[in-house]
Write a protein that holds these residues in place. Sequence first.
Motif, mmCIF file in Angstrom:
data_model
loop_
_atom_site.group_PDB
_atom_site.id
_atom_site.type_symbol
_atom_site.label_atom_id
_atom_site.label_comp_id
_atom_site.label_asym_id
_atom_site.label_seq_id
_atom_site.Cartn_x
_atom_site.Cartn_y
_atom_site.Cartn_z
ATOM 1 N N LYS A 162 -0.591 24.265 2.138
ATOM 2 C CA LYS A 162 -0.555 24.682 0.736
ATOM 3 C C LYS A 162 0.855 24.844 0.176
ATOM 4 O O LYS A 162 1.019 25.352 -0.933
ATOM 5 N N ASP A 167 -3.277 28.172 -5.456
ATOM 6 C CA ASP A 167 -4.690 28.303 -5.102
ATOM 7 C C ASP A 167 -5.241 29.536 -5.806
ATOM 8 O O ASP A 167 -4.945 30.669 -5.423
ATOM 9 N N ALA A 170 -7.294 31.885 -3.427
ATOM 10 C CA ALA A 170 -6.644 32.104 -2.128
ATOM 11 C C ALA A 170 -7.209 33.292 -1.356
ATOM 12 O O ALA A 170 -7.330 33.243 -0.135
ATOM 13 N N PRO A 563 -5.870 22.773 0.816
ATOM 14 C CA PRO A 563 -5.406 22.881 -0.569
ATOM 15 C C PRO A 563 -6.609 22.978 -1.508
ATOM 16 O O PRO A 563 -7.675 22.436 -1.221
ATOM 17 N N GLN A 564 -6.435 23.666 -2.623
ATOM 18 C CA GLN A 564 -7.549 23.826 -3.551
ATOM 19 C C GLN A 564 -7.935 22.496 -4.179
ATOM 20 O O GLN A 564 -7.089 21.695 -4.558
ATOM 21 N N ASP A 569 -13.906 23.969 -3.373
ATOM 22 C CA ASP A 569 -14.543 25.097 -4.054
ATOM 23 C C ASP A 569 -16.059 24.926 -4.120
ATOM 24 O O ASP A 569 -16.809 25.908 -4.063
#
Length: 583
Positions: A162, A167, A170, A563-564, A569
């Motif tokens: 990241k 994020d 997070a 990583p977002q 999600d």
Amino acid sequence: MHSRNNYKNNKSTPASLSSMSSSSSSSRFAYAVGILGLFYSSSQYTASAFAPLPTSISNSKSNTAAIETINYKFQNVNINNNNNNNNNENIYSTTTNKSMVATSFRSSPVVVSEEAEALSHSETTLKLIPSYELFQILSKEEGGAKPEIAAGNSQRSSTILKTGTVDTLANTRLSDYVGCGGKTKIETLPDPFKMVEKELKPFADSISELVSSDQPILSMAAKHFFEKRHGKRFRPTIVQLVAKAVAAATPEQLTSTTTTEAGSNGEPHADKNGHAATTTTNGVAVPANEKVGGVSGWEWSGASDVEVEGGVVTPTNHQGSEVWRKQAQLGQIVEMIHVASLIHDDVLDEADTRRGGEAVHKLYSNKVAVLAGDYLLARASVLLARLENTAVVQIMATALESLVSGEVMQLKSPPETLLQMESYLKKSYYKTASLICYACRSTALLGGHSYSSTVATAMEEFGFHLGLAFQIQDDILDFTAAENVLGKPALADMDLGLSTAPILYAAEEYSQLRPLVMRRFKKDGDKQTALEYLYKSETAMNKAKNLARFHAEKAVAALLRLPQSEARDALIRLTHTCITRKK
């Protein structure tokens, strides 16, 4: 180093199927072992693609167990242990029985003997460690502890992927969301099924063609679940979302052959946190015990050669690429394996219904159902080989082996182990979580990530915990949901003599329930008595729900190392759905 595929000609003898009596436990056991023989030979054939001769075996840092393969009695053996702690115990155990420990070159401690497993390995074959030895299986409050560092779990940094990114989730936990004790609506996260619905459709439509046969009856039986009772395609959805999520992470370069000086006990020096000694390659810390040269470096290799613009998979070039196609095909393979296991399980369990309709063996016959399941597994094996990644083939072959090992464990566990939560969770791992977690790790490998990378490790850990959370919730619903909602008979596990999390927690509270569990509810009135104790308990069902939530939170924690991205999600939302669903 990327894995290469040196397939060899191999003539194998098909495993014979035992003739089955619907009322005979021994026949069901023989059938399960027969299928295992097919899977095991497949797994070892794949391993031979790395090296033809078994020349050596890895040393194990943990205690080993000698497994007697006829009556399945487990016994401890005396070996060297590098820990100078008088309280050295199996870190997962919550009971005094701590005999089920796997060695470093065993994929399953249930069926295949240590000697047979050793004969098939060399310095260059994958020596997979069961996921329950890599990741925490019970909470600290229930006696669980963090596993020792090994090749499959050493890279678990929460920040390395990241760097330079933002994020917004997070520090999120499922307990932040409605349904798990929080106030945030889960609908704020992307819908996992809608996100990949259009992408999955062409593969879902083609899967029935992939299992077509020249024999009409066999073809109809094999296609039954894909055309009429396909459900939500939970597993292909996971694979597709994982493929998107790992595309957002840049592959780490774990390519060193450096070694470090060992400590006085023969093991690499440990850092202040107890991790194995490391050196740094391309900015990535790698445990010294993983640094081996050439093809022997399977722990940090196994990644597919990626042929995309720029040489690295990204969210921009991923969809429509060859990498994307192979990952989607893996989703099809996973669904074929899962459906085959359902068909076989329904025969073994004499189930009348599945997914709200008649079971395949009720529509046709036991023989047709068994052959249909075998055919699906054979087709899955062919398609698996066409992914052209030998590491992925062996990982997924191990998942096949695990499915049958779980069935054997379910049929032949000694009475005293039926009361152990650890034993229940290991069986759940073999029967449910293993296929999911190995598929997740394989998806990362197909995306160009190496076996021991942070990405691949996070994906197996996510799949491990998600699979267990899913199964525990399933077992809770067996007591709380109506048959017309479940799509299968309620209390089916008790009818099979199985004790799941709710009953085990009730047995901890009421000692009168324990003899019933150990004799698998065989006497008249046992099931009714067990239910009375369960519904009398004020804690059993809540403890079971907390266990499911423990694993779901662990799954989310693993996801948050990536990583977002929308796909990551969406997987968080999918995890929430697993433990809040009503069917």
